[in-house]
Scaffold this active site. Structure first.
Site, PDB file in Angstrom:
ATOM      1  N   GLU A  13       0.828  -1.218   0.000  1.00 23.99           N
ATOM      2  CA  GLU A  13       0.000   0.000   0.000  1.00 23.99           C
ATOM      3  C   GLU A  13       0.859   1.263   0.000  1.00 23.99           C
ATOM      4  O   GLU A  13       0.565   2.223  -0.714  1.00 23.99           O
ATOM      5  CB  GLU A  13      -0.951   0.011   1.200  1.00 23.99           C
ATOM      6  N   HIS A  66       2.214   2.421  -3.223  1.00 28.96           N
ATOM      7  CA  HIS A  66       1.292   3.181  -4.077  1.00 28.96           C
ATOM      8  C   HIS A  66       1.470   4.686  -3.881  1.00 28.96           C
ATOM      9  O   HIS A  66       1.206   5.472  -4.790  1.00 28.96           O
ATOM     10  CB  HIS A  66      -0.169   2.821  -3.754  1.00 28.96           C
TER      11      HIS A  66
HETATM   12 NI    NI Z   1      -2.317  -2.293  -5.037  1.00 28.73          NI
END
Ligand code: NI
Length: 193
Positions: A142, A145
């Protein structure tokens, strides 16, 4: 309740460095987080980062179901604002990952086994956790990202990138039984995040 549109690989918002949040308690941030949670649950996904819903801000939401956690213990819904990760040692672990921004695909990705992460919560308070295994993997995926990194950019063996559906078919047919670790984990349930 709002379900947001999820950006797929190739969208410029997924490729840039997201901006920090100055006030975690701002109503606009609270609303965005609520919508991100709705979107993650609807997808369904294990986690979601703001750039995946076309918002270039440093916000992540995730939850680990009990059956996917270490020793059958998951992680309750967690909101990370401006998260920072610190690997605790050099040990890496390779595991399968999927991403809502590459729907239907999966690949083997090396990640740090043990990390410490620090973030601001929705209440504006900073908190810190020391975690390992799947929890650590989800947080690393995460947070990547937020820096414009998608999991294929972390892969060291692109021959393991493919469509999850095809992988589970070949696993059923026994094509993967030459794996050296004797781990015949089926690929039918790839968590996207
Ligand atoms: Ni992802």
């Amino acid at each position: 309740m709002a379900i947001l549109k999820i950006a797929r690989m190739g969208h410029p918002t997924l490729m840039r460095i997201a901006d920090p949040i100055s006030d975690a308690r701002a109503p606009a941030v609270q609303q965005l987080v609520a919508d991100m949670i709705d979107t993650m649950v609807d997808a369904p996904g294990i986690g979601l980062a703001a750039p995946q819903v076309h918002v270039p801000l440093r916000i992540v939401v995730f939850r680990v179901p009990d059956e996917r956690g270490e020793d059958g213990e998951g992680v309750p819904l967690t909101v990370l604002i401006n998260p920072e990760i610190e690997p605790l040692d050099d040990e890496m672990e390779t595991g399968i990952e999927g991403c809502l921004s590459l729907p239907g695909m999966a690949g083997m990705v090396p990640r740090h086994t043990r990390i410490r992460y620090r973030a601001t919560g929705l209440d504006g308070e900073v908190f810190e956790r020391t975690v390992e295994g799947y929890h650590a993997r989800v947080v690393q995926h995460e947070c990547d990202h937020l820096d414009g990194i998608l999991y294929p950019m972390r892969m060291t063996d692109l021959s393991t990138l493919g469509y999850a559906e095809e992988m589970s078919k070949s696993a059923e047919a026994g094509y993967n039984d030459d794996e050296d670790d004797g781990d015949s984990e089926p690929h039918e349930a790839i968590d996207e995040q």
